[in-house]
Design an enzyme around this catalytic site. Structure first.
Site, PDB file in Angstrom:
ATOM      1  CG  HIS A  97      -1.853   1.158   1.278  1.00 23.62           C
ATOM      2  ND1 HIS A  97      -3.125   1.118   0.761  1.00 23.62           N
ATOM      3  CD2 HIS A  97      -1.694   2.414   1.775  1.00 23.62           C
ATOM      4  CE1 HIS A  97      -3.720   2.291   0.941  1.00 23.62           C
ATOM      5  NE2 HIS A  97      -2.866   3.095   1.559  1.00 23.62           N
ATOM      6  CD  GLU A  98       1.601   3.569   3.646  1.00 26.39           C
ATOM      7  OE1 GLU A  98       1.856   4.618   3.021  1.00 26.39           O
ATOM      8  OE2 GLU A  98       0.557   3.397   4.298  1.00 26.39           O
TER       9      GLU A  98
ATOM     10  CG  HIS B 170       0.390   6.138  -0.729  1.00 28.20           C
ATOM     11  ND1 HIS B 170      -0.675   6.583  -1.478  1.00 28.20           N
ATOM     12  CD2 HIS B 170      -0.160   5.542   0.376  1.00 28.20           C
ATOM     13  CE1 HIS B 170      -1.806   6.283  -0.871  1.00 28.20           C
ATOM     14  NE2 HIS B 170      -1.524   5.648   0.251  1.00 28.20           N
TER      15      HIS B 170
END
Length: 419
Positions: free
Chosen positions: A18-19, A22
């Protein structure tokens, strides 16, 4: 211990991807990333590479990518500050040192700040030790040093809020997107390693102590009919069995060229939302084909996504309550159970959690990625951003509400599993 390791690995993998979404899209947009963190709370490990520090933190309950331009990111040089400067051969400041009151560095220039801009014009102006007003340009890679901690300055064009709406939106959307990508790759690996289920109604495995095994069904049996209904595909078999929980069924199978009639009572499986379905304890045949594994990965990702949306809709319409939700404790206990079913069941569980994390983060709620995307949508329509203080207040309220929800869900998990 085995459950704890499995839980940390699964949760860490989900948060990491997920990170990573980003992070990669922030880098692609030219945004400076201060920190890439797995976990929350106190730092237990940190490694600086380039302009980013990569950290592992104590609490395995999330993670974050801290980008330049965040509310807590700026360093203000107010008039009256006394700083030490180190300049390069072009007389441009490459390091600004706070709280420096001695001359332990021979090349240190002291300055009482009058004006400074470390974002756009990149200069610092003030009075030197002879009380002369001097001005220095600041390099784009200037380092701030305060209490021994070094931080790169972030020129405005490297900050999150300096980017276009599209770049900011894609940077935020990339987190949930990578959760879907992770799920696809997990399903792909299951298909490559364990094989892709075919639609033939052939039994490849019979689970001990389940209705099929107790009735004498064997691996290799081809199911021809159930209660007189013809079975031509595996989906036919699944549909008929799932519609008959707690009922006795007559199954006709073909075995070595002969026909066998078996009678069994279907087990009842109850889901969290109260729905029930039948199960007899058999598995379908599988083929090992890379191309089919790719298709399988995409299909399973889509099917699970649709299933989670259905459950979310049932929650919104009140068909099941908040008591059915699970927090970290519930996920931990489920991991404990699933881990006993084998590595492929654990992988399937991880893929489901990854999709769930992606969907939850896309909900248009304050403090979630979906909430931030909603504000970007408003900005695109209005042609100008919403006041950052107002947006920050909305997200703060959202964080508080999410924390309350987390406490309630965790308390429900504790009562469900330990009392």
């Amino acid at each position: 211990m085995q459950t704890a390791i499995a839980f940390i690995l699964i949760f860490g993998l989900l948060v990491f991807f997920h990170e990573l979404g980003h992070f990669l899209f922030a880098k692609r947009a030219g945004i400076m990333v201060r920190e890439f963190a797995i976990g929350m709370g106190p730092k237990i490990y940190g490694k600086t590479h380039g302009e980013t520090i990569y950290t592992v933190r104590l609490l395995p309950i999330g993670g974050y990518v801290r980008m330049a331009g965040d509310d807590m990111d700026g360093t203000e040089l107010s008039p009256g500050y006394r700083v030490g400067l180190i300049v390069d051969e072009d007389n441009c400041v490459k390091k600004i040192i706070f709280n420096q009151n001695n001359k332990q560095l021979p090349d240190l220039l002291f300055l009482e700040v009058e004006r400074a801009d470390l974002e756009k014009d990149l200069f610092i102006e003030g009075y030197d030790e002879e009380e002369n007003l001097v001005r220095y340009n600041v390099t784009r890679d200037c380092i701030l040093v305060e209490n021994g901690k070094e931080t790169l300055i972030a020129p405005y064009d490297r900050q999150f809020n300096a980017k276009t709406v599209g770049q900011r939106a894609m940077t935020i959307f990339a987190g949930p997107l990578f959760n879907f990508i992770l799920a696809f790759f997990i399903y792909l690996m299951i298909g490559l390693l364990n094989g892709v289920p075919t639609n033939e109604p052939i039994i490849t495995e019979v689970v001990e102590n389940h209705p099929a095994a107790q009735a004498g069904m064997l691996a290799g049996d081809r199911v021809k009919s159930i209660d007189g209904h013809a079975v031509e595909t595996w989906q036919d078999l699944v549909s008929i069995v799932q519609s008959r929980p707690n009922k006795t069924i007559n199954v006709t199978v073909e075995r070595d060229g002969t026909t066998e009639n078996l009678t069994m009572t279907v087990n009842e499986v109850k889901e969290k939302n109260g729905e029930t379905y039948g199960q007899i304890g058999v598995t379908s045949p599988k083929v090992h084909n890379p191309l089919k594994a790719v298709v399988y990965g995409a299909q399973e990702t889509y099917n699970m996504t649709m299933r989670i949306f259905e459950l979310l809709g049932m929650l919104i319409t009140g068909q099941f309550t908040i008591d059915a939700l699970s927090g970290p404790v519930g996920i931990y206990k489920t991991t404990e159970t699933v881990a006993t079913w084998g590595i492929f069941a654990l992988m399937n569980f991880a893929a489901m959690l990854s999709i769930n994390l992606g969907i939850m983060n896309l909900l248009p709620l304050p403090a979630l990625d979906g909430g931030r995307l909603l504000f970007f949508g408003f900005e695109a329509v209005r042609g100008k951003p919403i006041d950052r203080q107002k947006e920050g207040m909305v997200h703060f309220v959202g964080i508080v509400l999410l924390m309350i929800l987390m406490v309630v869900v965790t308390w429900n998990d504790i009562q469900r599993f330990f009392f």
